[in-house]
Write an enzyme that holds these catalytic residues in place. Structure first.
Site, PDB file in Angstrom:
ATOM      1  CE  LYS A   9      21.893  60.925  58.694  1.00 51.72           C
ATOM      2  NZ  LYS A   9      20.842  61.587  59.539  1.00 51.72           N
ATOM      3  CE1 TYR A  49      23.178  60.850  64.364  1.00 46.84           C
ATOM      4  CE2 TYR A  49      23.280  58.541  63.752  1.00 46.84           C
ATOM      5  CZ  TYR A  49      23.243  59.885  63.399  1.00 46.84           C
ATOM      6  OH  TYR A  49      23.259  60.252  62.074  1.00 46.84           O
ATOM      7  CG  ASN A 112      18.292  63.509  57.681  1.00 47.48           C
ATOM      8  OD1 ASN A 112      19.047  62.543  57.754  1.00 47.48           O
ATOM      9  ND2 ASN A 112      18.282  64.484  58.569  1.00 47.48           N
ATOM     10  CG  HIS A 115      26.206  62.830  60.267  1.00 42.19           C
ATOM     11  ND1 HIS A 115      25.570  63.299  61.396  1.00 42.19           N
ATOM     12  CD2 HIS A 115      27.549  62.998  60.487  1.00 42.19           C
ATOM     13  CE1 HIS A 115      26.493  63.713  62.275  1.00 42.19           C
ATOM     14  NE2 HIS A 115      27.698  63.534  61.746  1.00 42.19           N
ATOM     15  CD  GLU A 126      30.323  63.598  64.125  1.00 41.12           C
ATOM     16  OE1 GLU A 126      29.416  63.934  64.910  1.00 41.12           O
ATOM     17  OE2 GLU A 126      30.341  63.946  62.927  1.00 41.12           O
TER      18      GLU A 126
END
Ligand code: GDP
Length: 138
Positions: A9, A49, A112, A115, A126
């Site tokens: 990320k 998302y 965080n 993913h 995905e």
């Protein structure tokens, strides 16, 4: 052998942790089938998302995910989805186990670091969101 989809990320790329995370991917026995550096557009983040669109953090999450470049990758390993989720730890780094990627590198519950797909079906979807079959070295 199974596949999973991962994102390094924007916080982790910005903090220069992508090399350490890729090193961990390889040392834990995943094979990298595809890897790209890219900047998500607003519409890509919202679509990726979409499952969270009713959640209060959806807009902030999409804004964060478009705040800088990310690395997306398709990985292969036995039990890849669960193996990656075990390696990254809990969503909130404060709750993540010692030595997990989120414990080591995440900034916050939102930022965080990484993913990981939560099922084989989602992994397939995905991966297809970012890679053509011909992009993957199988
Ligand atoms: P994951 O499967 O561990 O990534 O967690 P989820 O699927 O529940 O959430 C997707 C992503 O949304 C997380 O990885 C975080 O980046 C973000 N997120 C989840 N919960 C929260 C929250 O309570 N607040 C904020 N700001 N972001 C969150």
């Amino acid at each position: 052998m199974n596949r999973t989809f991962i994102i390094i990320k924007p916080d982790a790329v910005r903090n220069k942790y992508s090399g350490k995370i890729i090193d961990r991917i390889e040392s834990e026995g995943f094979r990298i089938l595809g890897l790209r550096l890219l900047q998500l557009s607003d519409s890509q983040a919202k679509e990726f998302y979409a499952v969270h669109k009713e959640r209060p953090f959806y807009n902030d999450l999409c804004k964060f995910m478009t705040s800088g470049p990310v690395m997306v990758a398709a990985l292969q390993a036995d039990n890849a989805v669960q193996k990656w989720r075990d390696l990254i730890g809990a969503t909130d780094p404060a709750e993540a186990a010692a030595n997990t990627i989120r414990k080591l590198y995440a900034e916050s519950k939102e930022a965080n670091a990484v993913h990981g797909s939560d099922s084989d079906d989602n992994a397939q979807q995905e991966i297809a969101f970012f890679f053509k079959d011909s992009d993957l070295i199988g």
